[in-house]
Enzyme design. Sequence first.
Site, PDB file in Angstrom:
ATOM      1  N   THR A  42       9.173  82.736 -23.570  1.00  0.00           N
ATOM      2  CA  THR A  42       9.110  81.396 -24.202  1.00  0.00           C
ATOM      3  C   THR A  42       8.402  80.573 -23.297  1.00  0.00           C
ATOM      4  OG1 THR A  42      10.999  82.070 -25.645  1.00  0.00           O
ATOM      5  CG2 THR A  42      10.443  79.552 -25.436  1.00  0.00           C
TER       6      THR A  42
ATOM      7  N   GLY B  61      15.363  66.878 -35.870  1.00  0.00           N
ATOM      8  CA  GLY B  61      16.200  67.050 -34.587  1.00  0.00           C
ATOM      9  C   GLY B  61      15.876  66.330 -33.493  1.00  0.00           C
TER      10      GLY B  61
ATOM     11  N   HIS C   3      11.610  54.820   2.432  1.00  0.00           N
ATOM     12  CA  HIS C   3      11.363  53.526   1.988  1.00  0.00           C
ATOM     13  C   HIS C   3       9.864  53.574   1.953  1.00  0.00           C
ATOM     14  CE1 HIS C   3      11.357  49.383   0.494  1.00  0.00           C
ATOM     15  NE2 HIS C   3      10.518  49.155   1.656  1.00  0.00           N
TER      16      HIS C   3
ATOM     17  N   ILE D  77      13.475  69.020 -27.621  1.00  0.00           N
ATOM     18  CA  ILE D  77      11.876  69.368 -28.099  1.00  0.00           C
ATOM     19  C   ILE D  77      11.495  68.255 -28.955  1.00  0.00           C
ATOM     20  CG2 ILE D  77      10.778  70.815 -29.408  1.00  0.00           C
ATOM     21  CD1 ILE D  77      12.407  73.274 -28.504  1.00  0.00           C
TER      22      ILE D  77
END
Length: 503
Positions: free
Chosen positions: A61, A198, A483, A202
């Site tokens: 995947t 949803g 920095h 994703i």
Amino acid sequence: FVSPGSVKVPSFSSSLSASDGEFDFDVAIIGCGVGGHGAALHSRGQGLSTAVFSGGDVGGTCVNRGCVPSKALLAASGRVRDMKDTAHLESLGIQVDAASVNYSREGIAAHAKNLANRVKGNLENSLIALGCEVVEGRGMLTANPQEVKDEATGKDVILAPGSIPFVPPGVTVDEKTVYTSDGALELGFVPEWVAIIGSGYIGLEFSDVYTALGSEVTFIEAMDTLMPTFDREIAKQAERLLIRDRPIDFRTGVFASEVTPGIPGVKPVTIKMIDAKTKEHVETLEVDAAMIATGRVPNTANMGLVERGIETNRGFVNVNGKMQVLSCPEAEGSVPELIPNLYCIGDANGKMMLAHAASAHGISAIENICGRSHEVNHNAIPAACFTHPEISMVGPTEEQAIEMAEKEGWTLGKSQGSFRANSKALAEGESAGMAKVLFNKETGNVVAVHIIGLHAADLIQECANAVAAGTTVQELSMIVHTHPTLSEVLDEAFKGAVGMSAH
Ligand SMILES: Cc1cc2nc3c(=O)[nH]c(=O)nc-3n(C[C@H](O)[C@H](O)[C@H](O)COP(=O)(O)OP(=O)(O)OC[C@H]3O[C@@H](n4cnc5c(N)ncnc54)[C@H](O)[C@@H]3O)c2cc1C
Ligand SMILES: NC(=O)c1ccc[n+]([C@@H]2O[C@H](COP(=O)([O-])OP(=O)(O)OC[C@H]3O[C@@H](n4cnc5c(N)ncnc54)[C@H](O)[C@@H]3O)[C@@H](O)[C@H]2O)c1
């Protein structure tokens, strides 16, 4: 306990046979995603003969349909967004004509595809270079404990079959107008109006891609808030930066109960929504496309678990801390038993569905196989959502940490750093965001860190290291940060935790 040793495959080189000769391999791995690949590399590194059954899908995947192509889409679409943001560019003294910023959908899609292929090739080469036997076929357990059908026996067997998209009942996916991430990553078209069902990782990442490329997005989320699994304070900031400032609207507390594909330019996609609590129909939307981003389920069907007498929890394989497979989920009336020589790693065990977690599981399983007891500390595994700006975290949400502190009897401390006064963020003209550090006031140990802001995904690593190593906020407050860098946002939070102010 039967030790088969009977299934010999003559084509395997004898140099790869298991050291005791009883088995074809020391380790046989089923599934070659990042989990299986990580296990295979470490296994060879320990001198173990190793076979990995790839099912013809090296990279799984993450490489082919997940992390890698999605980050390529986010990188390219992010550039388009930046170049069209004339106000931001003008604040840096750069004039561009937004109308002349052009991109080709095919070009961006090809970038994602090519990258996935390249990474997949690298993975394949690394396996070959290390002398792993890569078997193209699918692996399956048999009733014989250490056999992988029909190819080989392994002294130890690791299951790494990963996960696949979850499609809720009532939703019809054609992978063209109604698609999961598998289809979305091909970027077949850029819909004018796309509903994303949803609002997890994703959904959020794709809303970033789509809005950068000019789509309007409607989120449909079953829970009462967007991004329900994220820390609440961070989710609120994300809602402001990633949702409200963009052409995105949303419905919460509703289920997409029926989604029907359309025909581009001819028939819209229809989405029926029901109230998540009353289950009454509330609205029907007609959109150009719908992306189903409603979670993922384990890919453990048809791999011989039932035949081997292993019960799962909705497909998730129960494992102990050492990744060793247990016979059934923890439940009243059932006592899980250890299945000897069998491990399960990555998405399929449901512990944490992240690529780097899968790979860590693989390494851990091999450590245990080698007799060095090892458990992955999931509390120290960071995660990131690669939107612009990014969101990252390690450890529990603040809500969960409050509960933990109450239950376990310690005091929760909280300290924040801001991107607003950070020189590097200001130089970039991207100073929205915050970092919050949650710590145990008694011990000084870092419990969790949540960041939203520029390069949050890279910033979280020092915090994950601190959680893993048990570094205290007192120690962190004295560590010098470069920095001007974004890491000074964390420096401010660490110093704030001990009552010091950052310069
Ligand atoms: C769109 C998207 C974006 C993502 N982005 C990120 C990200 O940015 N960062 C992150 O950490 N995670 C991300 N993830 C999650 C990540 O991809 C997974 O957590 C990770 O791939 C899990 O690895 P795995 O090895 O467990 O499983 P998988 O990668 O699913 O691999 C399992 C492999 O096993 C194969 N297989 C299954 N059964 C068999 C069998 N019987 N025999 C042989 N082979 C078999 C499968 O075909 C597959 O190739 C993303 C996921 C998606 C969908
Ligand atoms: N950057 C990353 O690390 C990354 C990126 C992508 C995916 N992933 C992994 O992939 C997995 C899957 O991601 P995901 O975003 O699909 O899942 P998720 O579980 O993060 O989110 C799914 C969302 O869909 C909602 N939902 C479920 N059914 C619904 C319905 N019928 N109607 C409306 N809403 C509904 C849920 O309430 C939830 O908010 C995650 O576990 C994540 O770890 C990680």
